[in-house]
Design a protein around this motif. Structure first.
Motif, short mmCIF file in Angstrom:
data_model
loop_
_atom_site.label_atom_id
_atom_site.label_comp_id
_atom_site.label_asym_id
_atom_site.label_seq_id
_atom_site.Cartn_x
_atom_site.Cartn_y
_atom_site.Cartn_z
N ARG A 183 0.81 -1.22 0.00
CA ARG A 183 0.00 0.00 0.00
C ARG A 183 0.85 1.26 0.00
O ARG A 183 0.44 2.29 -0.52
N LEU A 186 0.44 5.46 4.72
CA LEU A 186 -0.87 6.07 4.84
C LEU A 186 -0.69 7.58 4.93
O LEU A 186 -0.13 8.10 5.89
N VAL A 189 -6.41 10.44 5.89
CA VAL A 189 -7.66 9.74 6.18
C VAL A 189 -8.80 10.74 6.07
O VAL A 189 -8.80 11.76 6.75
N LEU A 217 -5.66 4.72 14.15
CA LEU A 217 -4.98 4.96 12.88
C LEU A 217 -3.82 5.95 13.03
O LEU A 217 -2.94 6.02 12.18
N LEU A 242 -8.97 5.81 2.91
CA LEU A 242 -7.60 5.63 3.39
C LEU A 242 -6.68 5.87 2.20
O LEU A 242 -6.58 5.03 1.30
N HIS A 244 -3.40 5.87 0.69
CA HIS A 244 -2.02 5.40 0.77
C HIS A 244 -1.25 5.87 -0.46
O HIS A 244 -1.82 6.37 -1.41
N TYR A 275 -9.24 -3.99 7.54
CA TYR A 275 -8.38 -3.80 6.38
C TYR A 275 -7.01 -3.28 6.79
O TYR A 275 -5.98 -3.80 6.35
N GLN A 276 -7.01 -2.28 7.63
CA GLN A 276 -5.75 -1.62 7.99
C GLN A 276 -4.83 -2.54 8.78
O GLN A 276 -3.61 -2.40 8.72
N GLN A 277 -5.38 -3.49 9.49
CA GLN A 277 -4.57 -4.40 10.29
C GLN A 277 -3.99 -5.56 9.48
O GLN A 277 -3.11 -6.27 9.94
#
Length: 344
Positions: A183, A186, A189, A217, A242, A244, A275-277
């Motif tokens: 990705r 980040l 957001v 986050l 998000l 990225h 998703y982020q994890q």
């Protein structure tokens, strides 16, 4: 040569039909599909599926048998794809975006520019909203050299519909290979809540609850609320982008009557954090929407957060029309590496 498809295979939904229509227009290969959507509560062609068939028929001058509401069998014999001005009306809250995604790949191969307007539902629970195509899908198409613009003209919420989406297409087949394996950092957001015929306070409460749920986050959260014109009934959409380095992942949920703002926010936050994890670059829904243009471009690879049955079924349809193969390699958790290759 003709392709025969079982509409009840795999996940058994409308994507089998839509992908077949796109690929038939592009390759010139006729197809017959039987048992259309046989696994659904209301099997056969619903209004949005019939509109997709009629749109494909107009775009390539196809000969079609079985294009009726409720039909469980369809024969489609394509002619040459033609660009131009097209307008398609679903007449319900059926998804504008799914109709649009049916004809767009074919119009990339047309001999002239196209302008397509689709009216119906732009935000409903069972299809990608217009924002999703614009923010997540379209930037990746541009990386493949596709020159297409999509504009959300007006919102159309379930069950009333009444929305409108417009696309401008310059011909040019996808080229190059997407490699979405990481990705990247980040960078931003974005949280947005929109309401129509619903108090703006609802949107503000959703954003407040969502902000609290996403503190892990460790990023500044850019929040926006917006009151929409209430042309065709009430509606509420809440979304998180998000952003990225390599991809913008967009997560969207719709408010429901009788469900609190906090519950709506909590539901979306769970999806975002899951998703982020993980390691997945491409979310479950985008994975399904990428493989057809990637196959047309000649290959590529990505890491999906989930390899759904929907994705696997779509792969099987594509392999019947194009000389490509797909390889799935499980990673940690639900993450899956997806490789698209041309057969030699």
């Amino acid at each position: 040569m003709s392709v025969t498809l079982d509409g009840a295979a795999g996940e058994g939904g409308g994507q089998i039909l839509r992908s077949a229509l796109s690929l038939s227009m592009i390759t010139g290969i006729p197809f017959v599909i039987e048992r259309i959507r046989a696994r659904r509560k209301k099997p056969g062609l619903l209004r949005q599926h019939l509109t997709a068939v009629q749109a494909a028929q107009q775009v390539c001058g196809a000969t079609v048998q079985g294009a009726e509401l409720g039909s469980s069998r369809l024969r489609f014999e394509p002619g040459p794809v033609q660009g131009g001005e097209y307008r398609f009306a679903i007449g319900t809250a059926g998804s504008c975006t799914l109709v649009l995604q049916t004809v767009l790949p074919a119009l990339w191969f047309a001999p002239e520019d196209s302008r397509i307007t689709v009216s119906g539902g732009t935000h409903n629970p069972m299809a990608p909203p217009a924002d999703y195509l614009i923010r997540s899908w379209l930037p990746l198409m541009r990386q493949l050299g596709v020159q297409t613009e999509i504009e959300l003209i007006s919102h159309g919420f379930y069950p009333a519909g009444g929305g409108e989406v417009r696309a401008l297409v310059t011909p040019g087949r996808p080229q190059g290979r997407l490699q979405l394996l990481q990705r990247g950092v980040l960078q931003q957001v974005e949280l947005e809540a929109r309401v129509a015929d619903v108090p703006l306070e609802v949107a503000q409460r959703e954003l407040s609850a969502l902000s609290q749920a996403l503190t892990s986050l460790q990023q500044p959260l850019h929040c926006h609320s917006r009151q929409l014109p209430a042309r065709f009934g009430a509606g509420n959409v809440l979304q998180v982008a998000l952003c990225h380095e390599q991809i913008t992942a967009l997560f969207v949920t719709l408010g429901e009557k009788g469900v609190s703002s906090e519950r709506v926010a909590e539901r979306l936050a769970r999806e975002v954090l899951a998703y982020q994890q993980g390691r997945g670059v491409v979310d479950e829904h985008l994975a399904d929407q990428l493989i057809l243009p990637m196959a047309l471009a000649g290959g590529g690879a990505f890491v999906a957060s989930v390899a759904s049955e929907h994705l696997r079924t779509n792969m099987q349809v594509i392999e019947k029309f194009l000389p490509v193969t797909f390889e799935l390699s499980p990673l940690a958790g639900d993450d899956t590496a997806v490789q698209v290759s041309v057969l030699t």
